[in-house]
Design a protein around this motif. Structure first.
Motif, mmCIF file in Angstrom:
data_model
loop_
_atom_site.group_PDB
_atom_site.id
_atom_site.type_symbol
_atom_site.label_atom_id
_atom_site.label_comp_id
_atom_site.label_asym_id
_atom_site.label_seq_id
_atom_site.Cartn_x
_atom_site.Cartn_y
_atom_site.Cartn_z
ATOM 1 N N SER A 8 54.517 52.903 95.110
ATOM 2 C CA SER A 8 54.803 53.372 96.475
ATOM 3 C C SER A 8 54.331 52.455 97.600
ATOM 4 N N ASN A 9 53.434 51.493 97.310
ATOM 5 C CA ASN A 9 53.020 50.511 98.330
ATOM 6 C C ASN A 9 54.202 49.839 99.016
ATOM 7 N N ILE A 10 55.239 49.660 98.235
ATOM 8 C CA ILE A 10 56.385 48.868 98.671
ATOM 9 C C ILE A 10 56.947 49.324 100.025
ATOM 10 N N SER A 11 56.875 50.641 100.292
ATOM 11 C CA SER A 11 57.629 51.178 101.426
ATOM 12 C C SER A 11 56.789 51.509 102.659
ATOM 13 N N PHE A 12 55.512 51.115 102.662
ATOM 14 C CA PHE A 12 54.681 51.425 103.841
ATOM 15 C C PHE A 12 55.382 50.972 105.110
ATOM 16 N N GLY A 13 55.291 51.803 106.112
ATOM 17 C CA GLY A 13 55.811 51.407 107.422
ATOM 18 C C GLY A 13 57.306 51.630 107.597
ATOM 19 N N LEU A 14 57.966 52.104 106.549
ATOM 20 C CA LEU A 14 59.413 52.317 106.682
ATOM 21 C C LEU A 14 59.726 53.814 106.781
#
Ligand code: B1M
Length: 796
Positions: free
Chosen positions: A511-517
């Protein structure tokens, strides 16, 4: 020759047969302590050992099976029994005419008390008890330590650690299994091999249990996973009782036929257990040249396990990420206040969501992280059989997790820094765990895939130097935030594909991948699918997020992993109702019934408090608590749950009962009469530890103004009689829940009536009926607590 060298010769290592059978033939009486008998009769013991050696035994087991400080009677110490037993075994070797290689094995049996959570003995105390035996055995000069007849995975782990940490001797470890293929506490043979084999024992196997025919499937299972020599000591068939003595139904010829099959399946250490004698050992020894040790020929598959569940990493698996305080305020609070129920709830929700493995991370500044890890691990393992992965940056916390974990775990994590590798890899090896390797080092996380692969190679090299298998290394190529570094996601996938070629497994926190989106789940699930296709084995995700679970379950369908789409259909056939199923599993919304069934104590208590505002106590008792325990009992009977889970449910009921009791007291406080309406003794009979029913009866009777002398559970006949005489009691209530303990209920009634013919006795418990109660001499049968009150009214 050392025994480890013997194991490399390709020859079968022969153990002896039963000791108890032989001692009985030489005068040991029923109920007499075999170790003390042997201590007092060294000539008899020496002669038995010599007979076995002359029959072809290589290794004699010392007569020390029950020699631990809890079992030995006063006046005898572990040290004196072990010294004498080893000396006598050595003398027998001197006397024997056999020209075979001969060894003395220190025999260590179970302590005889259950470890927490099934009993009250702590792991550390068990360790100390075993350590005392090991230390003395080493001093007395044994050649090998044999830990045998174990039923509980945690107990055998304590024994093996005591042996490994306090000696350099070879260690062989065996458990006993029932015909259903599990130990008494629900442990699978494969779990034993993965957990105990990983601790560095020299041989693993099974003893006692069953005859050779019934034992073969279990031996085959052990051989199908064991990477070390396999040891088998079967009974001489199945027992039957004659004149108070057990006799076994097969002779040496038939026994040999069975043993031959063990050897063909790959077992290389053979002996006998209950009912066997030197004639069985001679038959085997004489025929050994006719059989070759079979090739176990098993391919190693990395796996983690709890006692009753093995998860092989042979397809993508879900690691539930939610037992982690990062970003979870409520969990942080729970950790600070020492409340483990919160983690238990997360565990259950994630298992219901589809987690194959549960990660436990208790990293929070300002708390005793080691203690939190141990407490949560214990509680989580009591309510679910899903294996765990432990995550911490504190080495002591990881070590505690490794030590107290009941099963085989994954350590999250090491990285490429020397400091990390040197601190953690030896622990991973010592406890036989798997390990996550993060592709970062002193330089941080490299931008390019190639550099991450280089770090992975270094981690693999170092882990292998410590003796960790390549398959047990799970490399994490680390997902970075795609909104900040858009090219990074591709580098992670590229690195993963390369790393996979190195023969290791891979893991990734997705889930780190989508931070800020916005709409993070869309990115997460797309990335998860790509990662799976790049070779991801362990996806660390939230299993309660349906989009992520859809991605992984669909991937398994598309890649033909979920054969016949069975699991997919099972999960989604009722897709419209799915939402409901999910929300009902959130424990804050769980019913009291479910909380008891799942064994969540604190919440069962709070739920009871909440319900008592508008619900009658009797309704809670009769319509919720008792039916919930009935369901638990049925699941236990069917083998769907095991003793630890049943204990947790009982604990949840007890928590609920404390509230009900307080409620009744406060409701009746002002109505309470000053004078007792009479004294009643209550007891659960000898041999029976079920006391929930009796405690309900107690609460009710107290509520009606009777004074209760509660003698507790497992109460000896004499104690009930003594107390009844001492207090000049008119009414005694006895409880028994098992068919086996109704007999001691009958004995208690008989003894009471002999001493106090005028005493009235009422009995209750699920196994009883009105007719049976009168057959065993009771005056009244109480079907439930209310009937108990009616009886008290009549008599007092
Ligand atoms: Co065990 N257990 N258990 N267990 N356990 C049963 C009884 C069992 C039926 C489960 C099963 O297999 N289906 C089975 C017995 C089989 C048999 O003999 N027919 C069984 C077994 C096998 C075992 C062990 C041997 C398991 C093992 O170790 N492999 C082991 C026994 C250890 C021993 O006693 N030596 C064991 C252990 C345990 C736990 C420790 C895990 C736990 C007990 C915790 C505790 O009591 N502190 C436990 C539990 C919880 C159960 C079940 C699930 C629930 C029992 C219970 O509390 N029911 C049970 C299955 C079942 O009954 N559904 C099972 C609720 C209670 C309120 O009902 O006690 O019937 P009950 O009381 C009622 C009435 O009967 C009556 O009033 C009460 C209220 O209405 N009543 C009285 C009872 N006593 C009375 C006395 C009276 C008057 C009325 O006057 C004196």
């Amino acid at each position: 020759m050392e025994i480890r060298d013997y194991l490399k010769t390709g020859k079968v290592l022969m153990f002896d047969g039963a000791m108890g059978t032989m001692l009985q033939r030489n005068g040991l009486k029923m109920g007499e302590n075999p170790e003390i008998f042997a201590y007092k009769n060294p000539d008899i013991l020496r002669d038995i050992h010599r007979q076995y050696l002359d029959a072809g035994t290589n290794t004699v087991l010392t007569c020390t099976f029950g020699c631990n400080e809890l079992k030995l009677p006063e006046g005898y110490t572990v040290e004196m029994i072990i010294d004498n037993a080893v000396k006598t075994a050595r003398e027998a070797i001197e006397e024997s005419s056999s020209d075979k290689e001969k060894f003395v094995a220190l025999d260590i049996g179970p302590i005889g008390e259950m470890l927490e959570p099934m009993g009250t003995l702590s792991f550390d105390r068990a360790y100390e008890i075993f350590k005392r035996e090991v230390v003395r055995g080493v001093k007395a000069g044994v050649d090998v330590i044999v830990i045998e007849t174990m039923m509980d995975l945690l107990e055998i782990k304590a024994a093996v650690l005591a042996a490994k940490e306090n000696s350099d001797l070879p260690v062989f470890a065996t458990m006993t299994f029932d015909e259903d293929g599990r130990s008494f506490t629900g442990c699978l043979p494969e779990s034993m091999v993965y957990t105990i084999g990983g601790l560095g024992v020299d041989a693993i196997g099974v003893n006692c249990s069953l005859g050779p025919v019934q034992l073969l499937p279990i031996v085959e299972k052990i051989c199908s996973v064991a990477q070390i020599p396999v040891m088998v000591q079967a009974n001489a068939g199945l027992p039957s009782m004659h004149d108070g003595q057990a006799t076994y139904d097969i002779g040496p010829d038939e026994y040999w036929e069975g043993v031959k099959k063990f050897i063909e399946a790959g077992a290389s250490i053979i002996g006998g257990c209950c009912g066997t004698d030197p004639s069985y050992i001679k038959k085997i020894s004489d025929n050994l040249s006719n059989v070759e040790i079979g090739d176990k020929n098993n391919e190693y598959v990395s796996a983690v396990c709890s006692p009753s569940k093995v998860v092989r990493i042979d397809e993508p698996r879900v690691v539930g990420e939610r037992i982690n305080p990062t970003g979870r305020k409520a969990f942080k609070e729970a950790l600070k206040s020492g409340n483990t129920d919160y983690a238990v709830r997360l565990a259950i929700e994630q298992v219901n969501g589809g987690a194959d493995i549960l990660e436990i991370n208790t990293g929070l500044p300002g708390i005793d992280e080691r203690k939190a890890m141990v407490d949560i691990l214990k509680e989580v393992q009591s309510v679910t059989d899903t294996p765990v992965q432990i995550d911490s940056s504190v080495v002591e916390s990881l070590e505690a997790g490794l030590r107290y974990c009941n099963g085989r775990t994954i350590v999250n994590s090491v990285n490429g820094k020397d400091e990390s590798l040197e601190a953690i890899l030896p622990l991973v090896k010592k406890y036989g765990a798997c390990v996550v390797g993060l592709t970062l080092d002193e330089r941080g996380i490299p931008e390019k895939a190639e550099e991450r692969v280089e770090i992975a190679k270094n981690i693999i090299k170092r882990a292998e130097e410590f003796g960790i298998r390549r398959e047990d290394i799970y490399i994490d190529c680390l997902s970075l935030t795609v909104s900040a570094q858009q090219e990074a996601a591709y580098e992670t996938l590229k690195a993963m594909k390369e790393v996979k070629k190195l023969g290791v497994h891979t893991t990734l926190g997705v889930s780190n991948i989508s931070f800020g989106l916005p709409n993070r789940q869309a990115v997460n699930s797309a990335f998860l699918t790509l990662a799976l296709d790049a070779g991801l084995d362990l996806a660390i995700i939230n299993p309660n997020n349906e989009r992520m679970m859809e991605a992984i379950t669909s991937y398994k369908v598309i890649r033909n992993i979920d054969k016949g789409c069975t699991k997919f259909v099972e999960r989604y056939s009722d897709v419209d109702n799915k939402k409901d199923v999910k929300s009902s599993t959130s424990s804050s919304e769980m019913s009291l019934f479910d909380l008891v069934e799942k064994g969540i104590k604190d919440e069962a208590k709070s739920k009871t408090i909440e319900m008592l505002k508008d619900t009658d106590e009797n309704y809670i008792l009769d319509e919720i608590l008792i039916p919930a325990l009935d369901v638990v009992g049925k699941k236990f009977e069917k083998g769907e749950i095991f003793l630890p889970q049943m204990i947790q449910s009982a604990e949840a009921v007890k928590a609920s009962l404390t509230v009900i009791k307080e409620n009744l007291i406060s409701k009746n406080g002002d109505k309470k009469e000053d004078v007792s309406k009479g004294k009643i003794i209550l007891a659960t009979v000898e041999g029976d530890i079920h006391d929930i029913g009796k405690n309900i009866v107690k609460i009710m009777l107290e509520n009606y103004g009777y004074e209760i002398i509660d003698l507790g559970r497992d109460v000896p006949v004499d104690k009930v009689v003594e107390k009844a005489v001492e207090e000049n009691i008119k009414l005694v209530g006895l409880s028994a829940l098992m068919t086996t303990t109704v007999k001691s209920m009958e004995e208690t009634i008989k003894a009471l009536k002999e001493k106090m013919p005028e005493v009235k006795i009422f009995v209750g418990g699920a196994v009883l009926t009105e007719d049976y109660a009168s057959e065993i001499g009771a005056d009244f049968y109480a079907k439930d607590a209310k009937s108990a009150v009616e009886i008290a009214k009549i008599i007092l």
